[in-house]
Design a protein around this motif. Structure first.
Motif, mmCIF file in Angstrom:
data_model
loop_
_atom_site.group_PDB
_atom_site.id
_atom_site.type_symbol
_atom_site.label_atom_id
_atom_site.label_comp_id
_atom_site.label_asym_id
_atom_site.label_seq_id
_atom_site.Cartn_x
_atom_site.Cartn_y
_atom_site.Cartn_z
ATOM 1 N N GLY A 89 0.734 -1.230 0.000
ATOM 2 C CA GLY A 89 0.000 0.000 0.000
ATOM 3 C C GLY A 89 0.775 1.299 0.000
ATOM 4 O O GLY A 89 1.945 1.341 0.233
ATOM 5 N N PRO A 90 0.028 2.309 -0.312
ATOM 6 C CA PRO A 90 -1.260 2.119 -0.968
ATOM 7 C C PRO A 90 -1.094 1.860 -2.467
ATOM 8 O O PRO A 90 -0.098 2.255 -3.060
ATOM 9 N N LEU A 91 -2.063 1.184 -3.026
ATOM 10 C CA LEU A 91 -2.178 1.010 -4.479
ATOM 11 C C LEU A 91 -3.426 1.775 -4.886
ATOM 12 O O LEU A 91 -4.525 1.454 -4.439
ATOM 13 N N LEU A 92 -3.256 2.798 -5.725
ATOM 14 C CA LEU A 92 -4.363 3.623 -6.178
ATOM 15 C C LEU A 92 -4.532 3.440 -7.679
ATOM 16 O O LEU A 92 -3.576 3.633 -8.440
ATOM 17 N N ILE A 93 -5.747 3.077 -8.096
ATOM 18 C CA ILE A 93 -6.075 2.937 -9.511
ATOM 19 C C ILE A 93 -7.279 3.842 -9.755
ATOM 20 O O ILE A 93 -8.365 3.575 -9.247
ATOM 21 N N TYR A 94 -7.083 4.920 -10.520
ATOM 22 C CA TYR A 94 -8.180 5.873 -10.675
ATOM 23 C C TYR A 94 -8.103 6.622 -12.005
ATOM 24 O O TYR A 94 -7.059 6.725 -12.632
ATOM 25 N N ASN A 95 -9.271 7.113 -12.431
ATOM 26 C CA ASN A 95 -9.439 7.954 -13.626
ATOM 27 C C ASN A 95 -8.911 7.314 -14.910
ATOM 28 O O ASN A 95 -8.391 8.013 -15.780
ATOM 29 N N ASN A 96 -9.024 6.012 -15.043
ATOM 30 C CA ASN A 96 -8.612 5.330 -16.270
ATOM 31 C C ASN A 96 -9.833 5.050 -17.132
ATOM 32 O O ASN A 96 -10.931 4.841 -16.621
ATOM 33 N N ILE A 97 -9.631 5.025 -18.448
ATOM 34 C CA ILE A 97 -10.676 4.619 -19.385
ATOM 35 C C ILE A 97 -10.211 3.325 -20.035
ATOM 36 O O ILE A 97 -9.141 3.285 -20.658
ATOM 37 N N LEU A 98 -11.001 2.266 -19.865
ATOM 38 C CA LEU A 98 -10.641 0.935 -20.346
ATOM 39 C C LEU A 98 -11.750 0.425 -21.247
ATOM 40 O O LEU A 98 -12.896 0.297 -20.814
ATOM 41 N N THR A 99 -11.426 0.150 -22.506
ATOM 42 C CA THR A 99 -12.425 -0.342 -23.448
ATOM 43 C C THR A 99 -11.852 -1.488 -24.271
ATOM 44 O O THR A 99 -10.639 -1.671 -24.341
ATOM 45 N N ALA A 100 -12.731 -2.241 -24.903
ATOM 46 C CA ALA A 100 -12.321 -3.336 -25.790
ATOM 47 C C ALA A 100 -13.113 -3.243 -27.074
ATOM 48 O O ALA A 100 -14.310 -2.975 -27.053
ATOM 49 N N ASN A 128 -13.236 5.921 -9.691
ATOM 50 C CA ASN A 128 -13.504 6.801 -10.837
ATOM 51 C C ASN A 128 -12.969 6.293 -12.173
ATOM 52 O O ASN A 128 -12.500 7.073 -12.997
ATOM 53 N N ASN A 129 -13.032 5.007 -12.414
ATOM 54 C CA ASN A 129 -12.621 4.447 -13.699
ATOM 55 C C ASN A 129 -13.854 4.219 -14.563
ATOM 56 O O ASN A 129 -14.947 3.992 -14.062
ATOM 57 N N THR A 130 -13.667 4.269 -15.887
ATOM 58 C CA THR A 130 -14.724 3.962 -16.841
ATOM 59 C C THR A 130 -14.310 2.717 -17.605
ATOM 60 O O THR A 130 -13.220 2.673 -18.179
ATOM 61 N N ILE A 131 -15.189 1.707 -17.605
ATOM 62 C CA ILE A 131 -14.900 0.411 -18.234
ATOM 63 C C ILE A 131 -16.061 0.073 -19.154
ATOM 64 O O ILE A 131 -17.207 -0.014 -18.710
ATOM 65 N N VAL A 132 -15.755 -0.147 -20.466
ATOM 66 C CA VAL A 132 -16.812 -0.408 -21.443
ATOM 67 C C VAL A 132 -16.391 -1.522 -22.393
ATOM 68 O O VAL A 132 -15.297 -1.483 -22.963
ATOM 69 N N THR A 133 -17.265 -2.513 -22.554
ATOM 70 C CA THR A 133 -17.103 -3.536 -23.585
ATOM 71 C C THR A 133 -18.486 -4.053 -23.967
ATOM 72 O O THR A 133 -19.424 -3.958 -23.192
#
Length: 176
Positions: A89-100, A128-133
């Protein structure tokens, strides 16, 4: 993007991976030559690891943010973002846009797959991540560990939005 603290006592501290456009790894798909067992190239967008088998190795103060990971990743993809091992820690994963967008592209273990083996309280925060497939397979976020927070993510993905496959996980999940 691959990084590791892979030797005994190795520590990766203060790692930031941000503002990247990562796409289309399908061209590296396929099998290793003259190999038996799991011989597939694994196309992961961002992979960080600190192996538990290496005493004292760890990932500390890691931030993965503002990345755009997209396109055709082919087959044999573990995850778009895949930190694993001793995440102290800490591990922070934020504000990413992930699509396929590929015809068979989906992450086997989730667009964000955290395999936390450190047992550090609240060491993982995914915000706050956006994930779309459009493919109905895989998960948006998969968390395997003991403590973490998943908050305010927009997920339009596969068969499960959030997966917690480890029965010992303590997880705070919220859309606030």
């Amino acid at each position: 993007v691959v990084g590791s603290a892979g030797n005994t006592g190795a520590i990766a501290d203060g790692v930031s991976i941000h503002h990247n456009d990562i796409s289309d790894a399908y061209m590296w798909g396929g099998r290793f030559a003259n190999c038996t067992g799991d011989c597939w190239f694994h196309s992961d967008g961002i992979q960080l690891f600190a192996e538990r088998s290496h005493t004292g190795s760890s990932l500390r103060n890691v931030s993965i943010y503002n990345n755009y990971i997209h396109g055709d990743w082919g087959e044999h993809v573990t995850s778009w973002i895949y930190p694993s091992g001793n995440l102290n820690g800490p591990l922070l994963i934020y504000n990413n846009i992930l699509t396929a967008s590929g015809p068979t592209t989906y992450p086997t273990n989730g667009f964000i797959y955290v395999l936390d083996q450190s047992y550090t309280p609240n060491s993982v925060k995914i915000y706050n991540n956006t994930i779309v497939t459009w493919i109905r397979k895989g998960s948006g976020i998969s968390f395997t560990g003991t403590n973490g927070e998943i908050r305010n993510n927009l997920i339009l993905a596969g068969s499960a939005s959030i997966s917690v496959p480890f029965s010992g996980s303590t997880l705070a999940v919220s859309n606030k």
